[in-house]
Design an enzyme around this catalytic site. Structure first.
Site, PDB file in Angstrom:
ATOM      1  N   THR A  99      -5.816   2.573   9.285  1.00 34.83           N
ATOM      2  CA  THR A  99      -4.869   1.592   9.805  1.00 34.83           C
ATOM      3  C   THR A  99      -5.070   1.350  11.301  1.00 34.83           C
ATOM      4  O   THR A  99      -4.965   0.223  11.766  1.00 34.83           O
ATOM      5  CB  THR A  99      -3.435   2.091   9.563  1.00 34.83           C
ATOM      6  N   ASP A 122      -4.750  -3.418  -0.888  1.00 35.22           N
ATOM      7  CA  ASP A 122      -3.676  -4.382  -0.613  1.00 35.22           C
ATOM      8  C   ASP A 122      -4.147  -5.834  -0.594  1.00 35.22           C
ATOM      9  O   ASP A 122      -4.820  -6.258   0.340  1.00 35.22           O
ATOM     10  CB  ASP A 122      -3.073  -4.088   0.770  1.00 35.22           C
ATOM     11  N   PRO A 123      -3.755  -6.612  -1.596  1.00 35.50           N
ATOM     12  CA  PRO A 123      -4.018  -8.045  -1.491  1.00 35.50           C
ATOM     13  C   PRO A 123      -3.396  -8.676  -0.234  1.00 35.50           C
ATOM     14  O   PRO A 123      -3.968  -9.610   0.325  1.00 35.50           O
ATOM     15  CB  PRO A 123      -3.383  -8.613  -2.767  1.00 35.50           C
ATOM     16  N   HIS A 124      -2.261  -8.134   0.229  1.00 36.30           N
ATOM     17  CA  HIS A 124      -1.648  -8.788   1.397  1.00 36.30           C
ATOM     18  C   HIS A 124      -2.281  -8.377   2.733  1.00 36.30           C
ATOM     19  O   HIS A 124      -1.781  -8.741   3.784  1.00 36.30           O
ATOM     20  CB  HIS A 124      -0.115  -8.650   1.410  1.00 36.30           C
ATOM     21  N   GLY A 176       0.811  -1.209   0.000  1.00 36.57           N
ATOM     22  CA  GLY A 176       0.000   0.000   0.000  1.00 36.57           C
ATOM     23  C   GLY A 176       0.847   1.263   0.000  1.00 36.57           C
ATOM     24  O   GLY A 176       0.443   2.290  -0.553  1.00 36.57           O
ATOM     25  N   SER A 215      12.501  -4.205 -10.962  1.00 34.33           N
ATOM     26  CA  SER A 215      12.366  -5.654 -10.819  1.00 34.33           C
ATOM     27  C   SER A 215      11.371  -5.965  -9.712  1.00 34.33           C
ATOM     28  O   SER A 215      11.389  -5.354  -8.651  1.00 34.33           O
ATOM     29  CB  SER A 215      13.714  -6.274 -10.466  1.00 34.33           C
ATOM     30  N   TYR A 253       1.820   3.990 -24.265  1.00 32.60           N
ATOM     31  CA  TYR A 253       1.708   2.649 -23.729  1.00 32.60           C
ATOM     32  C   TYR A 253       2.048   1.650 -24.826  1.00 32.60           C
ATOM     33  O   TYR A 253       1.359   1.566 -25.845  1.00 32.60           O
ATOM     34  CB  TYR A 253       0.254   2.505 -23.276  1.00 32.60           C
TER      35      TYR A 253
HETATM   36  C1  PLP Z   1      -1.341  -0.774   5.585  1.00 35.86           C
HETATM   37  C2  PLP Z   1      -1.759   0.519   5.048  1.00 35.86           C
HETATM   38  C3  PLP Z   1      -0.939   1.239   4.171  1.00 35.86           C
HETATM   39  C4  PLP Z   1       0.443   0.785   3.799  1.00 35.86           C
HETATM   40  O1  PLP Z   1       0.422  -0.431   3.180  1.00 35.86           O
HETATM   41  P1  PLP Z   1       1.709  -1.391   3.154  1.00 35.86           P
HETATM   42  O2  PLP Z   1       1.197  -2.518   2.361  1.00 35.86           O
HETATM   43  O3  PLP Z   1       2.020  -1.716   4.576  1.00 35.86           O
HETATM   44  O4  PLP Z   1       2.807  -0.663   2.504  1.00 35.86           O
HETATM   45  C5  PLP Z   1      -1.422   2.417   3.662  1.00 35.86           C
HETATM   46  N1  PLP Z   1      -2.628   2.878   4.006  1.00 35.86           N
HETATM   47  C6  PLP Z   1      -3.443   2.226   4.857  1.00 35.86           C
HETATM   48  C7  PLP Z   1      -4.780   2.785   5.198  1.00 35.86           C
HETATM   49  C8  PLP Z   1      -3.024   1.020   5.417  1.00 35.86           C
HETATM   50  O5  PLP Z   1      -3.815   0.377   6.275  1.00 35.86           O
END
Ligand code: PLP
Length: 614
Positions: free
Chosen positions: A296, A383-385, A153, A434, A414
């Site tokens: 967050t 964020d997929p993770h 993210g 990369s 493009y």
């Molecule tokens: C976790 C988060 C991020 C940062 O994402 P990362 O994958 O940790 O780099 C940014 N914004 C919000 C609201 C988040 O919860």
């Protein structure tokens, strides 16, 4: 309608219940990969011969690998976070999908590099495909949108700022090169053109063969020095990547203006309006507004729909801004609202299908409207993770109008691989170079097995939200704990918008905020890596401090709830809270829930006892 997924089959499981299947697939993928190697020019001779293998230094080298692996395994076992367990209710982590893990492991053996098509003919295509899937998840038209996988993210937010910044500098660049296109528009009007109008101008420049010239006159050619592209408005609940972005992209920290949040930790859209009004009065443009979907610290969902409405109202007054939604955390939860045709369902339909969820309904109209309105943003971080339950590192950015990419790309236009849709050099359209194709394959596998709709991800995330609401209600309803003759109550910070529960303990009758902070800090220290090996911990949580510096007076009402006076808040300036991100889908079962809630309360009692009996 296809059958909903059964999430019990999706993860390795808290007791590795799905181990047999996982192992079988691991063996399959190793066998499959080995065959792939052997059948590449079978006529070629063996390099590592049996004679070679018989040498003593060969065996010693293998032994080194084995020993290193054993050492690493030991380290990991002693010090890792047991994300898989419902006893882990801390950061934004949970077990990851078996499908994603297998996709990652298989692809790792091929080691594709998605920087350039040449290094990743298989996984570049998957990156473009997953980018489209995520664009569709956000309600964008996948044919005209753009999306790709980032390392997380943070980098997705950087790309968002990069797009907004370069875009903001284009109108003046156009005036420099082709004043006839923007005749009659003064600086203020040019700095307030809607995103679509700017991109249309870019198209015109391109048609006239002068796109490169315009781009060279934009910020990327001439730099930030002496330019005022305006301020970046981000709610106080922002992730710290925004501060870093303001620094890196030359925006300057002083042009990163925090928008107050209310005591539900959603951005105060009225305050946003006041800020924009006073900026407009000084003729200072807004570079971009960021709304957060799933903050967050609190999991709060900003009223994106209100921000979108505000933008429409301002458009009539000739004020415009780029809108980015930081849904790094909450983005995948949009799947809850989509049916199998990818239609954003009506509120009542969702209430009906999910009637049993959240004890009286977790879904409030504002959260529903916010998710719906995400499709109106110019770009979105997801964020997929995080709520995609995919292993690191996989974030993503999606943009509504793919034409913006040309403003950051290092190719004139493009450039596609012949006749197909895959960029030859993805690395020239994105921030990173990369990058692992394996992470992309993990995302692709997850999306393949778990559809991005109510029957797929919706199921998992809804279960996690239900767990969070149970936890929230248990905290509200639990009797005070009596420890060493003292009584301790707990209160949640807010009603969760998603699945993060923030709460604090307090000794009944205590009027000191400092004392209360000490109590919660002591609890955290007993329930985190600070107390020693996580493997023996009974319960693991995370914490945060809500400070006056970052949040203004938003936390004051929470502090007062405990009977602590305002002057304590003024002198102390921060409240220490416990934070449980409840990603596990397993707390929906009554028996399971009761066991883990019991464990939780016992851990709390023990932690408090240690503090007061020490
Ligand atoms: C976790 C988060 C991020 C940062 O994402 P990362 O994958 O940790 O780099 C940014 N914004 C919000 C609201 C988040 O919860």
């Amino acid at each position: 309608m296809t059958e909903p997924i059964n999430f019990n089959a999706l993860f390795l499981g808290p007791k590795a219940e799905n181990y047999d299947f996982f192992k079988q697939m691991l063996v399959y993928l190793m066998d499959d990969h080995a065959e792939w190697r052997r059948f590449f020019h079978p006529e070629d001779p063996l390099v590592v011969t049996e004679d070679e293998k018989a040498r003593p230094d060969f065996a010693r080298t293998l032994q080194n690998t084995r020993e290193a692996l054993i050492e690493l395994a030991g380290n990991l076992q002693v010090s890792s976070n047991p994300w898989f367990s419902p006893r882990y209710l801390g950061h934004m982590n949970a077990d990851t999908l078996v499908a994603a893990n297998l996709g990652y492991m298989l692809t790792l053996l091929y080691n594709p590099n998605n920087c350039a098509y040449e290094g990743s003919p298989a996984t570049t295509a998957l990156e473009i495909e997953t980018g489209r899937q995520l664009a569709a998840l956000m309600g964008y038209d996948p044919r005209t949108a753009w999306g790709h996988i980032t390392s997380g993210g943070t980098v997705a937010n950087y790309e968002g700022v990069w797009l907004a910044r370069n875009l903001a500098s284009v109108p003046l660049a156009i005036r420099d090169c082709m004043p006839e296109l923007v005749e009659g528009l003064d600086d203020w009007r040019l700095m307030n053109l809607p995103v679509k109008d700017v991109l249309d101008l870019v198209d015109k420049a391109r048609e006239r063969g002068r796109f490169d010239e315009v781009r060279d006159r934009s910020v990327r050619g001439t730099g930030m020095a002496g330019r005022d592209l305006g301020v970046l408005l981000v709610p106080e609940s922002k992730h710290y990547s925004w501060a870093k972005a303001a620094d890196i992209f030359g925006i300057g920290r002083e042009n990163l203006v925090p928008v107050p949040v209310r005591d539900d930790y959603r951005m105060d859209v009225r305050a946003l309006e006041d800020i924009i009004d006073s900026l407009a009065a000084k003729k200072r443009p807004v570079l971009a507004v960021v709304a957060v979907v799933g903050s967050t610290e609190e999991g709060a969902v900003d009223d994106v729909h209100e921000v979108v409405r505000l933008r429409e109202r301002y458009a009539e007054k000739g004020v415009s801004f780029y809108l980015h939604v930081d849904a790094a955390y909450g983005g995948y939860a949009r799947a809850l609202f989509l049916d199998e045709e990818n239609r954003f369902m009506e509120y009542d339909e969702i209430k009906k299908t999910h009637a049993d969820v959240g004890h009286g309904g977790w879904l409030v109209p504002e959260v529903y409207e916010a998710f719906r309105a995400m499709s109106c943003a110019d770009s979105i971080t997801v964020d997929p993770h995080k709520l995609g339950y995919i292993p690191y590192s996989a974030g993503a950015i999606v943009a509504a109008d793919r034409r913006v990419v040309d403003l950051i790309s290092y190719f004139a236009a493009y450039v596609f691989e012949k006749g197909d849709d895959n960029p030859m050099l993805l690395g020239s359209y994105i921030l990173e170079g990369s990058k692992p194709g394996a992470a992309v394959a993990a995302v692709w596998m997850a999306h393949r097995v778990v559809p991005l709709n109510a029957n797929g991800y919706g199921r998992i995330i809804e279960s996690s939200i239900e767990g969070a609401f149970r936890f929230h209600r248990s905290i509200l309803e639990s009797d005070p704990l009596t420890v060493a003759g003292r009584r301790f109550e707990a209160l949640p910070l807010t009603r969760p918008d998603l699945n993060i529960v923030v709460y604090a303990f307090h000794e009944i009758g205590n009027g000191s905020l400092e004392e209360m902070n000490r109590l919660n800090q002591a609890i955290y220290e007993q329930c985190s890596y600070k107390s020693g090996p996580l493997y023996i911990s009974d319960f693991i949580t995370s914490k945060t401090s809500l400070t006056e510096e970052e949040y203004g007076d938003a936390p004051l009402s929470f502090v007062k709830h405990f009977g602590i006076e305002e002057k304590e808040w003024r002198s102390c300036g921060s409240v220490y809270v416990l934070r449980s991100c409840i990603l596990t889908p397993y707390l929906v079962n009554n028996t399971t829930y009761e066991i883990y809630w019991g464990n939780f309360m016992q851990s709390m009692e023990r932690a408090i006892r240690r503090l007061y009996e020490a």
